[in-house]
Enzyme design. Sequence first.
Site, PDB file in Angstrom:
ATOM      1  N   HIS A   9     -16.171  -8.267   1.267  1.00 34.00           N
ATOM      2  CA  HIS A   9     -15.125  -9.151   1.788  1.00 34.00           C
ATOM      3  C   HIS A   9     -15.282 -10.571   1.248  1.00 34.00           C
ATOM      4  CE1 HIS A   9     -13.574 -11.981   4.886  1.00 34.00           C
ATOM      5  NE2 HIS A   9     -12.520 -11.183   4.795  1.00 34.00           N
ATOM      6  N   MET A  34      -5.940  -6.685   8.182  1.00 33.61           N
ATOM      7  CA  MET A  34      -5.469  -5.711   9.149  1.00 33.61           C
ATOM      8  C   MET A  34      -6.462  -4.554   9.144  1.00 33.61           C
ATOM      9  SD  MET A  34      -2.670  -7.246   9.802  1.00 33.61           S
ATOM     10  CE  MET A  34      -1.061  -6.585   9.997  1.00 33.61           C
ATOM     11  N   ARG A  50      -3.398   3.053   8.575  1.00 34.06           N
ATOM     12  CA  ARG A  50      -3.685   1.872   7.761  1.00 34.06           C
ATOM     13  C   ARG A  50      -2.496   0.928   7.773  1.00 34.06           C
ATOM     14  NH1 ARG A  50      -4.811   4.585   2.050  1.00 34.06           N
ATOM     15  NH2 ARG A  50      -6.095   2.727   1.799  1.00 34.06           N
ATOM     16  N   CYS A  70       5.279 -40.614 -11.249  1.00 34.03           N
ATOM     17  CA  CYS A  70       3.876 -41.019 -11.388  1.00 34.03           C
ATOM     18  C   CYS A  70       3.120 -40.980 -10.064  1.00 34.03           C
ATOM     19  CB  CYS A  70       3.793 -42.400 -12.020  1.00 34.03           C
ATOM     20  SG  CYS A  70       4.515 -43.699 -11.010  1.00 34.03           S
ATOM     21  N   SER A  86      10.562 -44.563 -13.323  1.00 28.63           N
ATOM     22  CA  SER A  86       9.402 -43.740 -12.997  1.00 28.63           C
ATOM     23  C   SER A  86       9.343 -43.650 -11.484  1.00 28.63           C
ATOM     24  CB  SER A  86       8.128 -44.374 -13.561  1.00 28.63           C
ATOM     25  OG  SER A  86       7.016 -43.625 -13.140  1.00 28.63           O
ATOM     26  N   LYS A 116       0.832  -1.203   0.000  1.00 29.75           N
ATOM     27  CA  LYS A 116       0.000   0.000   0.000  1.00 29.75           C
ATOM     28  C   LYS A 116       0.863   1.248   0.000  1.00 29.75           C
ATOM     29  CE  LYS A 116      -3.837  -0.479   2.291  1.00 29.75           C
ATOM     30  NZ  LYS A 116      -4.499  -0.806   3.567  1.00 29.75           N
ATOM     31  N   TYR A 146       9.253 -36.289 -18.026  1.00 21.62           N
ATOM     32  CA  TYR A 146       7.811 -36.054 -17.946  1.00 21.62           C
ATOM     33  C   TYR A 146       7.309 -36.161 -16.517  1.00 21.62           C
ATOM     34  CZ  TYR A 146       7.157 -41.110 -17.432  1.00 21.62           C
ATOM     35  OH  TYR A 146       7.203 -42.396 -16.976  1.00 21.62           O
ATOM     36  N   ARG A 186      -3.780  -1.581  -6.087  1.00 22.00           N
ATOM     37  CA  ARG A 186      -2.999  -2.810  -5.941  1.00 22.00           C
ATOM     38  C   ARG A 186      -3.435  -3.772  -7.037  1.00 22.00           C
ATOM     39  NH1 ARG A 186      -6.180  -4.461  -0.473  1.00 22.00           N
ATOM     40  NH2 ARG A 186      -8.219  -4.564  -1.417  1.00 22.00           N
ATOM     41  N   GLY A 222      -8.647  -7.222   4.136  1.00 25.25           N
ATOM     42  CA  GLY A 222      -9.459  -7.252   5.337  1.00 25.25           C
ATOM     43  C   GLY A 222      -8.772  -7.794   6.571  1.00 25.25           C
TER      44      GLY A 222
END
Length: 912
Positions: free
Chosen positions: A482, A108, A97, A864, A797, A27, A884, A364, A106
Amino acid sequence: MMAKYVYVFGADATEGSAEMRDLLGGKGANLADMARLGIPVPPGFTITTEVCAYYYAHGRQYPPELASQVEAALGVVEKATGRRFGDPENPLLVSIRSGARRSMPGMMETVLNVGLTEQTLRGLIAQTGNERFAYDAYRRLVMMYSDVVMEKGAGIEPAEGKGIRRILDARLAALKARRGYGSDVELTASDLKALVARFKKTVRERLGQPFPEDPWDQLWGAIGAVFASWMGKRAVEYRRIERIPDDWGTAVNVQAMVFGNMGDDSATGVAFTRNPATGENAFYGEYLINAQGEDVVAGIRTPAPLNAHSRNEQSRHLPTLEEVMPAAYRELVGIRDKLERRYRDMQDIEFTIERRKLYMLQCRTGKRTGVAAVRMAVDMLDEGLIDARTAVRRVDPLQLVELLLPRLDPQAESKATPIATGLPAGPGGAVGRAVFTAHDAVEWASRGEKVILVREETSPEDVDGMHKAQAVLTSKGGMTSHAALVARGWGKCCIVGCGDIEIGRDGRSFRARGGQVVKEGDWISLNGTSGRVYVGQLPLVPADPEGNPFYVRLMKLADGFRKLHVRTNADTPKDAAQAIAFGAEGIGLFRTEHMFYGEGSEEPLFLLRKVIMSSTEEERRRALDELFPYVKADVKATLAVMDGRPVTIRLLDPPLHEFVPHDRAKLARLAEELGITMPKLRKRVEALRETNPMLGHRGVRLGITYPEITEMQIRAIFEAAGELLASGKNPIPEVMIPVTSTVRELDHQKAIFDRVRDEVRSQLGLAELPCLFGTMIEIPRAALRGGDIAATAEFFSFGTNDLTQMTFGFSRDDIGGFLPDYLRSGILPADPFQTIDQDGVGELIALGIARGRATRPELEVGICGEHGGDPESVMFCHRVGMDYVSCSPFRVPIARLAAAHAALAGPEEEGN
Ligand code: ADP
Ligand code: MG
Ligand code: MG
């Protein structure tokens, strides 16, 4: 040189910049940046995150230099505004702030109108000639300050519903009801004056302290509360979910107040530079006339739309800002364009209009749905705002979940009648049982219940419950409330501002406009894309990402960057086809045992049981011959679907005891078929029982004891592949041996493989029958001996589920007893069965690959385990040089995007 703890912004004296995010918080850095861009920002200053670190390192003390630096900075603000803090004639009021490196919406609290006391109030009235406004500001200060500073900041935890904010809110509501007012704006100056007096009295009674009448006490009290809130329960909880480190700390911003509550020529609002739900390139926002601060977000009044594009069901009748204050709106549009060009991303902005003069209070990087993220990335690429790499990196792989997640079946939905309609804040469908508190949501979900959290509105206290719920439904609040913001960030189905429902007095039910009552535990279904609410359980259907042109474009770009191939774990032709549709390039794990579970498994399972219960090799071979056609057909069907793509077929893996029937009738049939008595059969069953089946007679060990079982499977694979080959198809089978720990086991099985291949080849008259022979690496010893194993194995694998289990010595089926404690106390950073433990298990993997490739440079390597679809683990697989990853069909797109991110070296720096 003295340490610098305070940075001024605005007032032509801006010291900070956008690059100083770590020090000033998001901020603070952006306020400084906007001021530098010549955007109107009320002047102020930022106290750095270093002070937060100092504060916690020194038993909640500030550095000694801080006080004088704050006073000096306040002096600059006083000069710029022509007002003085605490001056009874001409008072400067400020907002306090918080602002961390990354935004925690929301989390703080903000305190507005700091510096207002009985004394300065008179000055404010004299100055503005607006008594109503001044008392409105004062009552807001008392409400916010007593809550944020005197209660939360002091660590007081009142019982549910007994917090000071709730009590004061109830007072306000009662007064409005007595007077018959529909909204806050109808409160008169004398109403507010009386209210303030009563509020102050209540504060003193409830909290045992008088409301501070010294502006400096207020200032330092509020600053301290921001720092204290960093370690507050809600903030800590949010950071845990979002994995934000505790040591970042927060900055504190002190900023001259501007007032959106000065009358009908004043307003406050929230906007997004593009539509955060759809991603459309259209300015989107909401505002309220004669309001302050969080009024828009808190859903106190229905916010009005910024422009025609922002209109929705609830706000359709309200005038737009564009209509009401065209000049301010035009200026806002100009700022929107400037900000998008500057940040090259969608911005979430807060603004206030004081007597027709526009001020920016925040900007932001805005949260967005997954659908919107994909669209924005592609649009911005086309607009030339960003390049292709950035576009691909803009979308978090997990955000795709939302595009791949089920939605309500449109067929069923068209037949159902919604009981209510609200604002579509988070897309997709959800079905769950209604619960009415965040606490219940957490508790029910921990019992395995699917729940939908229904609230009037949500507050930061509810985040944990929101997280655990399938979806969130609120009766109040707008698209920037919110609930909407948080749900959007998580890609969660969410409907807000659903005025058609009213939550009952008992807090355990709601009534829809048509009279239907939904009680706690009742099933409801939500369509978060349209905002419709239904009673009961509507069926969910899979999403259709390929129908979304933005998604298709983005994935094509991603595929262009990635080096890793992506395969899928699939055991049926249906799963295989789905995975191909999602972009799978092969099957990395085909489990033969799958054919013995579920639909159509009756007969093969019975035959397998016969194999298992046979007591001689001859008996077993006969049973295997009977089973053979089923296995061949099963393999052939999947090889056919995957034509031209590799299919790694794993030989039988589980301990045999898993397949033994439990019920009498089935045992009896088996005994009859084998021509033995029940007691004899029971004895054979008993003989199969093991103390630690996971470490017992399974995988390759079965193939060593019963080579005929291996032989049957391999023959089925070669015949299936050979027949497809003969018919002009292109099958690419790979035979994979599970649970290997030494190369000798492989050599033993490879001899069978070679012999059967020759037999089938000559039997079918084929010149070649190509097929790789390889192994899973899932036992630590196998990883360590990768060098000699690769002499026989043509591919590795990594079976990271078992490898994790055996490396940690954690039984996967028993971690419930202790893993939660390990996570809570930070002994483990994450569940190692979800995200690869890179330090330990990862080291074994890297070592196994290095040793294997030293022997056989062309060794093919994949993974895998479940980890193949976890973005962080995919990044890891890329780094260790795998060829992969393989994951469940539904995770394939996520793995593709994660693989592209890996190739582009890590995720993009987060916005503020
Ligand atoms: P959050 O981080 O939760 O958005 P903010 O610090 O942005 O909290 O502040 C909450 C509300 O107070 C916002 O609506 C913001 O616009 C308003 N606000 C903050 N500072 C000022 C100020 N100096 N003047 C007027 N309104 C302010
Ligand atoms: Mg806030
Ligand atoms: Mg804000």
